[in-house]
Scaffold this motif. Structure first.
Motif, mmCIF file in Angstrom:
data_model
loop_
_atom_site.group_PDB
_atom_site.id
_atom_site.type_symbol
_atom_site.label_atom_id
_atom_site.label_comp_id
_atom_site.label_asym_id
_atom_site.label_seq_id
_atom_site.Cartn_x
_atom_site.Cartn_y
_atom_site.Cartn_z
ATOM 1 N N GLU A 1 36.126 70.897 19.449
ATOM 2 C CA GLU A 1 35.412 71.640 18.399
ATOM 3 C C GLU A 1 35.774 71.015 17.054
ATOM 4 N N VAL A 2 34.811 70.349 16.410
ATOM 5 C CA VAL A 2 35.079 69.764 15.082
ATOM 6 C C VAL A 2 34.447 70.673 14.035
ATOM 7 N N ARG A 3 35.272 71.099 13.059
ATOM 8 C CA ARG A 3 34.803 72.065 12.022
ATOM 9 C C ARG A 3 35.010 71.441 10.647
ATOM 10 N N GLY A 4 33.967 71.324 9.833
ATOM 11 C CA GLY A 4 34.096 70.975 8.414
ATOM 12 C C GLY A 4 34.848 69.681 8.172
ATOM 13 N N LEU A 5 34.579 68.644 8.993
ATOM 14 C CA LEU A 5 35.333 67.374 8.850
ATOM 15 C C LEU A 5 34.912 66.667 7.551
ATOM 16 N N LYS A 6 35.947 66.212 6.776
ATOM 17 C CA LYS A 6 35.634 65.476 5.526
ATOM 18 C C LYS A 6 36.481 64.205 5.525
ATOM 19 N N VAL A 7 35.827 63.033 5.452
ATOM 20 C CA VAL A 7 36.585 61.770 5.494
ATOM 21 C C VAL A 7 36.159 60.916 4.297
ATOM 22 N N SER A 8 37.159 60.329 3.614
ATOM 23 C CA SER A 8 36.780 59.438 2.490
ATOM 24 C C SER A 8 37.636 58.175 2.541
ATOM 25 N N PHE A 9 37.061 57.085 2.013
ATOM 26 C CA PHE A 9 37.756 55.780 1.991
ATOM 27 C C PHE A 9 38.021 55.415 0.527
ATOM 28 N N HIS A 10 39.253 54.947 0.266
ATOM 29 C CA HIS A 10 39.573 54.544 -1.123
ATOM 30 C C HIS A 10 39.346 53.051 -1.240
ATOM 31 N N THR A 11 38.248 52.645 -1.901
ATOM 32 C CA THR A 11 37.972 51.207 -2.034
ATOM 33 C C THR A 11 38.078 50.823 -3.512
ATOM 34 N N PRO A 12 38.259 49.519 -3.800
ATOM 35 C CA PRO A 12 38.336 49.114 -5.212
ATOM 36 C C PRO A 12 37.134 49.574 -6.024
ATOM 37 N N ARG A 13 35.995 49.779 -5.366
ATOM 38 C CA ARG A 13 34.794 50.185 -6.142
ATOM 39 C C ARG A 13 34.729 51.702 -6.282
ATOM 40 N N GLY A 14 35.724 52.454 -5.780
ATOM 41 C CA GLY A 14 35.677 53.916 -5.924
ATOM 42 C C GLY A 14 35.882 54.577 -4.572
ATOM 43 N N ILE A 15 35.880 55.908 -4.570
ATOM 44 C CA ILE A 15 36.145 56.650 -3.318
ATOM 45 C C ILE A 15 34.823 56.838 -2.589
ATOM 46 N N VAL A 16 34.715 56.304 -1.364
ATOM 47 C CA VAL A 16 33.472 56.415 -0.580
ATOM 48 C C VAL A 16 33.558 57.683 0.264
ATOM 49 N N GLN A 17 32.652 58.645 0.016
ATOM 50 C CA GLN A 17 32.639 59.896 0.806
ATOM 51 C C GLN A 17 31.883 59.624 2.111
ATOM 52 N N LEU B 1 41.787 56.778 14.256
ATOM 53 C CA LEU B 1 41.625 55.316 14.265
ATOM 54 C C LEU B 1 40.972 54.829 12.968
ATOM 55 N N LEU B 2 41.066 55.633 11.907
ATOM 56 C CA LEU B 2 40.395 55.223 10.665
ATOM 57 C C LEU B 2 41.079 53.980 10.106
ATOM 58 N N ALA B 3 40.318 53.194 9.351
ATOM 59 C CA ALA B 3 40.895 51.981 8.752
ATOM 60 C C ALA B 3 42.000 52.377 7.777
ATOM 61 N N GLY B 4 42.766 51.428 7.327
ATOM 62 C CA GLY B 4 43.945 51.678 6.486
ATOM 63 C C GLY B 4 43.631 52.599 5.311
ATOM 64 N N ASN B 5 42.475 52.344 4.647
ATOM 65 C CA ASN B 5 42.242 53.112 3.417
ATOM 66 C C ASN B 5 41.439 54.387 3.680
ATOM 67 N N GLY B 6 41.308 54.767 4.972
ATOM 68 C CA GLY B 6 40.511 55.973 5.262
ATOM 69 C C GLY B 6 41.416 57.171 5.485
ATOM 70 N N LYS B 7 40.913 58.356 5.091
ATOM 71 C CA LYS B 7 41.755 59.550 5.262
ATOM 72 C C LYS B 7 40.853 60.726 5.612
ATOM 73 N N ALA B 8 41.300 61.537 6.621
ATOM 74 C CA ALA B 8 40.563 62.771 6.955
ATOM 75 C C ALA B 8 41.085 63.849 6.018
ATOM 76 N N GLU B 9 40.281 64.202 4.998
ATOM 77 C CA GLU B 9 40.822 65.071 3.947
ATOM 78 C C GLU B 9 40.743 66.543 4.296
ATOM 79 N N ALA B 10 39.742 66.941 5.081
ATOM 80 C CA ALA B 10 39.643 68.384 5.356
ATOM 81 C C ALA B 10 39.040 68.563 6.731
ATOM 82 N N GLY B 11 39.079 69.814 7.201
ATOM 83 C CA GLY B 11 38.436 70.132 8.482
ATOM 84 C C GLY B 11 39.428 70.069 9.635
ATOM 85 N N SER B 12 38.881 70.411 10.808
ATOM 86 C CA SER B 12 39.783 70.438 11.988
ATOM 87 C C SER B 12 39.035 69.863 13.178
ATOM 88 N N ALA B 13 39.798 69.293 14.114
ATOM 89 C CA ALA B 13 39.209 68.765 15.366
ATOM 90 C C ALA B 13 40.061 69.324 16.509
#
Lengths: 317, 315, 276, 332
Positions: free
Chosen positions: D9-25, D60-72
């Motif tokens: 059950e995945v609820r409200g998953l939020k993932v963003s990547f921090h790249t030199p050009r800004g935070i990719v939602q 398995l997200l890439a180095g600069n990726g982070k699961a910021e919110a939600g649950s799995a």
């Protein structure tokens, strides 16, 4: 509709990399004709030689033998192809790979005219690229951008604009929409069709996706291991496919509708280890064919007309 | 595989002869010295001084060197070069071999560590350090080490007397070598870690350590071993400078003195020895390269039979 | 979509590196003109402490160190820049030939490059200098030749990759001859790589030249060269460390600046992809 | 409908990547479920965040990726906060993954045999080498490979795309996982080979009750394989429901536009295809309102300002659009 391009017995073999290995028979005695304003679809799996055929027709890849008649003159005999090059163009699959990353969109589109008419002025070039960009649906502001700043669909439009710059009559579309997403795919297909009606272009549309080819082309050729196994009018081919490989192809395409998409799960177990080299003699599809007979393995079945305008190369005719 | 390597080893002799020929030709342009008798031998009859043509001298030199290890007479001391040259070569080779081994022992782990920390500060620190140390001349590094350890801390003598003092010259060579090896290992490893199969292995539950050290490293070592040849060449250059800095009478010093005193025979002898060393290094490079590349190993018959015998035997 | 091109001048690090290099070159060229003594004239007693008159003191023969550093710099830097450029030009030309010719020519050239890169560059320079006449600067060719292989490999790789790429094929389809393809596509994509490699090979040439000076090959003693200055300064290490430290520091500073310059060029010439 | 127990059950998953050009939602708000013995499909164009959601579940997200919110939540346990050690125990033994390009998903320096035995033994040290070799061959045979011994001894470069994918599926199922995540496994394969792999996956579902989270951009594959579908765009779930609901009674404009854009075999080439105008979402500065608003034919004032909430249309059919009201029916 007069005949624009006629290709006869085109052959192209690539020498084997390893000593003593078999030479790869990419294009194996292929003949077809394309009339003015008509689209010939070319379908086949990866490695069946369809891209090589597309490039050989324009002599970007030198075919070993065969004749290519463009409006009656044989391209194989011509030494200097520059004049003809204006009329025969090609668009590639990978949008970002087919545009020079360090060139501005404006210069990419105007490369054709710059090659052929040295003395064309900057102002004329400016006006030409503007017109072409409007024609392919690119807003003028992208002229000063690098290709990497555009989306896949926009990059493909730049490729199309580049091909149109010299007012071609025949364009080879080599897997033009395969690398694009669904919504951009239909945008590009609509654009190609609009250009065809507007400019009277004829296409050799190469793709592995039969549904896309069915939509855009009037006649379709199915290619397997370097040879045409079936050539027919689009609707005819889809409804009454004859060659076993075409039937397998039609059966394998997943239908986007749950009601009739649920066929059985006859998992065709994989053959022997590794990529089998296509058999040297007889029908290339013999190994994978359910109805293969002994005669199929000896001589290669020629393309025979089994119905008006419907040709098939199969031993069972 | 065995046949392949015998062929490679036999190729060394013609390789060295080619280098000697090159030097003979270069020497013949020499203004001032008579090209008739470039190499002086102990048993040279007086009157036969100038009669040999260039090619005959070359033939005689090769014959003497490869069969009797007779490099001719040292122009200055008149002694036979053989004993003197081999002793000097021993010193240089010893330093170079030790530093090559330590270089790889130090450089590869550093490269792996930097690659695993891609994007973080450790990676950028190590990258800038390796670039810095692989760029600066060896004597600057030697100067820094000597000032810190010998002059200030007085742990070592500037001129090495006891064996302990040989640590600084080795350190100079190792730092330069390790910087280069680490740079190449990091680049190779970073490229392999981007490959999809690393992600696939992680998703199958293999530990990060085994994915990196068993799987990724094996593919990443290909470029690292293929530059073994260049690393040896670099450390040999470094050895020459280090000998000069710490005045250790090795091959390099002999060559430098031969150049300043125009001792052609000695220089020719040194060049031959260097060519021999470099040819051996290139054979070792091929050996390492074949060991790491699976496809090459399979095509060379010896490899596949070895794997089958060493493998599970009949399942 | 505004043109996002990171001009070279926004890159502060590269700019400072360029300024330092220019300052050093100016110092080396101008200082000896204004200084009253010359590098060989004995202008005071030996081993003076740095004073107003002799900013860096005098060496063991009483010659002014500052002037010798400036004149030495002229030679070292000119050798480094010349052999860097010579290696760049020849390497690029050979690379393009090898990339386009392919087949036999290509393998011969690549074997030759492997052979050259396996011979230690120092040995190459020594043999060149010794064989072609001492002290006439022939070692410059030795250094340049040692710098050619990386260029050839870089340019050859670039040519092969570009002429095989889809956009080169597209321009051939537009009717372009190979000359046009080279002018339009190959040069434009190779230039940045070659520019970066030039700075690197200049740094390497600087290193080899100073090493040669240090082992007193190629430069006769009276003529000052940073490596030679370092060598003479080494004897008085305990008492006058600055006699070796100054040349070493100058060498290291130039090499760092060249590398930073190279990185700056690479960043400014790489295209910033805009689309997400 | 949901008599099967919910496995993931995945609820409200939020993932963003921090790249030199800004935070990719990459993923704004994704919620979907996978039930035991069912195939759940996630459909979307490239850049819609469908693959990122799957990678986030297994960490398995890439180095600069982070699961910021939600649950799995997987069988009662939330996977997102787990550390590398616990996740490693789950990967391969409880949840496995197969990837898009099979030829590059295998380590070129190892033979298939060594690869499979190592995967098996990394989870269960007690298994002997011989036992691991035998079970690997057994699994390869189950995958429809007729000559497993030869395959075990050769290197990946000697195998075809279809063969590599079968080896990958065998490796994924070696330790008996409950859930298989498939990230576009057949996109790089030819149509005929794709059919073989799809039938193989269908067999796994029907015979062994394997539940699959299937990620693709091809609606034909969805119709062929999936029981439930979630349509994603710009990191948000536009619409989700059973296959029949999505294909025959889709309410969200994006789903409807995509279904019209799919090239079908039976329609001839007369009328032009339904094209969806506009450019992809800029994930660094996502629009304030609905992410699909700039390209939506029925875009209203409200769409541009407020991000729509996910409305439940009954019987598991949900959609996130201002024109869709609770309990079904479209409010125009």
């Amino acid at each position: 509709m007069s005949e624009l391009l006629r290709v006869e017995e085109l052959i192209k073999h690539f020498p084997a990399k390893k000593r003593g290995g078999l030479s790869v028979r990419a294009v194996n005695d292929v003949s077809f004709t394309v009339n003015e304003g008509e689209t010939l679809g070319l379908v086949g799996e990866s490695g069946c030689g369809k891209s090589t055929l597309g490039r050989s027709v324009l002599r970007l890849v030198e075919p070993d033998s065969g004749r290519i008649f463009y409006r009656g003159t044989d391209l194989m005999k011509m030494r200097d192809l520059r004049k003809v090059r204006e009329k025969l163009q090609i668009i590639f699959q990978n949008p970002s790979g087919s545009l020079d990353p360090r060139m501005l969109v404006r210069d990419i589109i105007s490369e054709g005219p710059r090659i052929h008419h040295r003395n064309v002025s900057r102002q004329e070039l400016q006006e030409l690229t503007g017109r072409l960009m409007r024609e392919v649906g690119l807003s003028a502001e992208y002229a000063e951008c690098y290709p990497s700043e555009l989306s896949g669909g926009q990059q493909q439009r730049v490729s199309i604009a580049r091909a149109l710059a010299l007012d071609p009559e025949f364009i080879v579309c080599d897997e033009v929409v395969s690398a694009l997403d669904l919504s951009y795919q239909s945008q590009i297909i609509n654009l190609l069709e609009a250009l065809q009606t507007e400019r009277g272009l004829s296409y050799l549309f190469i793709s592995h996706d039969l549904a896309v080819v069915r939509h855009i082309s009037r006649r379709i050729a199915v290619m397997y291991a370097g040879r045409f196994v079936e050539v027919a009018e689009a609707g005819e081919l889809v409804k009454h496919a004859f060659h076993p490989y075409t039937r397998l192809l039609l059966r394998s395409i997943p239908i986007p509708d749950p009601q009739c998409g649920r066929r059985g799960t006859a998992a065709i177990s994989a053959g022997s280890v590794g990529i089998g080299q296509a058999p040297q003699t007889g029908c290339a599809f013999a190994d994978r064919c359910k109805w293969a007979r002994a005669s199929c393995r000896e001589e290669e079945p020629p393309l025979r007309e089994i119905a008006p305008g419907h040709f098939a190369a199969c031993g069972l005719v | 595989m065995l046949g392949y390597f015998c062929k490679r080893i036999l190729l060394i002799i013609p390789g060295v002869m080619a280098v000697i020929l090159l030097i003979f030709i270069l020497m013949s342009f020499l203004p001032g010295t008579n090209t008739a008798r470039m190499v002086r031998y102990a048993d040279d009859p007086r009157e036969q001084a100038g009669s040999l043509s260039l090619l005959q001298q070359y033939g005689k030199y090769c014959y003497r060197v490869f069969l009797h290890q007779d490099f001719g007479l040292n122009d200055l001391s008149g002694l036979s070069l053989k004993k003197d040259l081999l002793h000097r070569t021993g010193i240089t080779v010893r330093i170079t071999v030790i530093s090559v081994c330590v270089t790889y022992l130090l450089g590869v782990p550093l490269g792996i560590y930097a690659a695993c920390r891609r994007g973080r500060w450790q990676d950028s620190l190590l990258t800038s350090l390796t670039t810095f140390f692989s760029a600066i001349p060896s004597f600057c590094l030697a100067l820094a080490l000597v000032i810190v350890f010998a002059v200030r801390l007085r742990w070592f003598h500037v001129i090495p007397q006891d064996p302990k003092d040989e640590l600084i010259p080795l350190a100079v060579l190792v730092v330069i070598g390790a910087a280069n090896v680490a740079k190449v290992t990091r680049a190779g490893m970073a490229e392999v870690l981007e490959k999809p199969f690393v992600l696939a292995l992680t998703s199958l539950g293999l530990s990060r350590r085994s994915v990196i050290l068993r799987h990724a490293l094996k593919s990443a070592l290909v470029p690292v071993f293929s530059i073994f040849n260049t690393i040896c060449a670099q450390l040999l250059c470094g050895a020459i400078v280090v000998e000069r800095f710490f005045s250790m009478s090795g091959l390099g010093m002999t060559m430098v003195r031969a150049v300043s005193s125009r001792a052609t025979t000695t220089l020719l002898g040194c060049a031959t020895v260097v060519a021999l060393i470099m040819s051996i290094c290139s054979v070792i490079t091929d050996l390492l390269f074949v060991l790491v590349t699976p496809s090459l190993r399979r095509t060379l018959s010896f490899g596949s039979s070895m794997r089958r015998r060493g493998g599970r035997g009949k399942i | 979509m505004k043109r996002k091109e990171q001009a070279f001048f926004h890159n502060l690090v590269a700019i400072t590196a360029l300024i330092i290099l220019v300052l050093i070159v100016l110092f080396c060229v101008l200082y000896p003109m204004f200084a009253d003594t010359t590098y060989w004239k004995i202008s005071g007693e030996r081993l003076q402490r740095p004073s107003l008159e002799h900013p860096l003191g005098t060496d063991n023969l009483g010659r002014d160190v500052m002037v010798r550093m400036a004149c030495g710099g002229r030679i070292t830097l000119s050798v480094a820049f010349c052999s860097g450029l010579v290696a760049a030009v020849t390497g690029t030309v050979i690379g393009i030939i090898s990339g386009y010719a392919g087949g036999g020519v290509d393998s011969v050239i690549m074997r030759l490059m492997d052979a050259i890169s396996s011979i230690p560059s120092l040995l190459l320079a020594i043999v060149f200098d010794y064989a072609l006449g001492m002290g006439k600067g022939y070692f410059l060719f030795g250094i340049a030749i040692a710098g050619i292989p990386p260029f050839v490999r870089l340019v050859r790789g670039g040519v092969l990759e570009i002429s095989g790429s889809a956009y080169a094929e597209a321009s051939r389809a537009l009717g372009a001859r190979s000359l046009h393809v080279i002018k339009e596509h190959v040069v434009r994509n190779i230039l940045p790589l070659a520019a970066i490699q030039t700075t690197t090979s200049m740094a390497d040439a600087l290193t080899i030249c100073t090493i040669l000076g240090y082992i007193s090959v190629g430069i006769n003693p009276p003529v000052p060269e940073w490596g030679a200055l370092f060598d003479t300064g080494k004897e008085m290490l305990r008492a006058f460390p600055h006699l070796s430290i100054v040349p070493a520091a100058a060498i290291i500073l130039c090499i760092i600046c060249l590398y930073l310059l190279g990185n700056g060029i690479r960043d400014s010439l790489s295209i910033r992809g805009g689309a997400a | 409908m949901n008599e099967h127990e919910i496995l993931l059950e995945v609820r409200g998953l939020k993932v963003s990547f921090h790249t030199p050009r800004g935070i990719v939602q990459a993923v704004g708000d994704a919620s979907f479920q996978v039930r035991r013995g069912e195939v759940t499909g996630i459909v979307g164009e490239s850049g819609s965040g469908k693959s990122v959601s799957a990678y986030a579940i297994l960490g398995l997200l890439a180095g600069n990726g982070k699961a910021e919110a939600g649950s799995a939540v997987f069988r009662g346990r939330d996977l997102l906060p787990l550390g590398e050690k616990e996740l490693r125990r789950i990967r391969g033994s409880e949840i496995s993954m197969i990837f898009q390009d099979p030829m590059t998903a295998l380590d070129p320096a190892f033979t298939i045999g060594k690869f499979l035995t190592e995967v098996l033994r990394s989870h269960d040290r007690t298994v002997s080498r011989r036992e691991a070799w035998r079970r690997s061959i057994q699994m390869l045979t189950a995958m429809g490979i007729r000559t497993p011994e030869d395959v075990m001894r050769c290197y990946p470069e000697a195998l075809s795309g279809g063969m590599c994918q079968r080896v990958m599926i065998a490796a994924a199922l070696l330790c008996g996982p409950q859930l298989l995540i498939a990230d576009e496994p057949t996109t790089a394969l030819d149509v005929t080979i794709q059919e073989e792999i799809l039938s193989l996956l269908l067999q796994l579902k029907e015979k062994q009750g394997m539940s699959i989270l299937f990620i693709t951009h091809d609606f034909g594959v969805v119709a062929r394989l999936c029981d439930r579908v979630a349509v994603m765009y710009g990191g948000y779930i536009m619409e989700s429901g059973s296959v029949e609901q999505i294909f025959h009674s889709a309410v969200h404009p994006y789903t409807q536009a995509l279904l019209r854009a799919v090239p079908r075999l039976e329609d001839d080439g007369d009328e032009p295809m339904e094209a969806l105008a506009g450019d992809p979402v800029d994930l660094i500065h996502p629009p304030q309102g609905c992410v699909f608003a700039p390209r939506c034919p029925q875009c209203s004032e409200e769409c541009l300002l407020k991000r729509p909430l996910t409305a439940d249309l009954g019987d598991g059919h949900t959609a996130a659009c201002h024109f869709v009201r609770e309990g079904g029916g479209i409010h125009v």
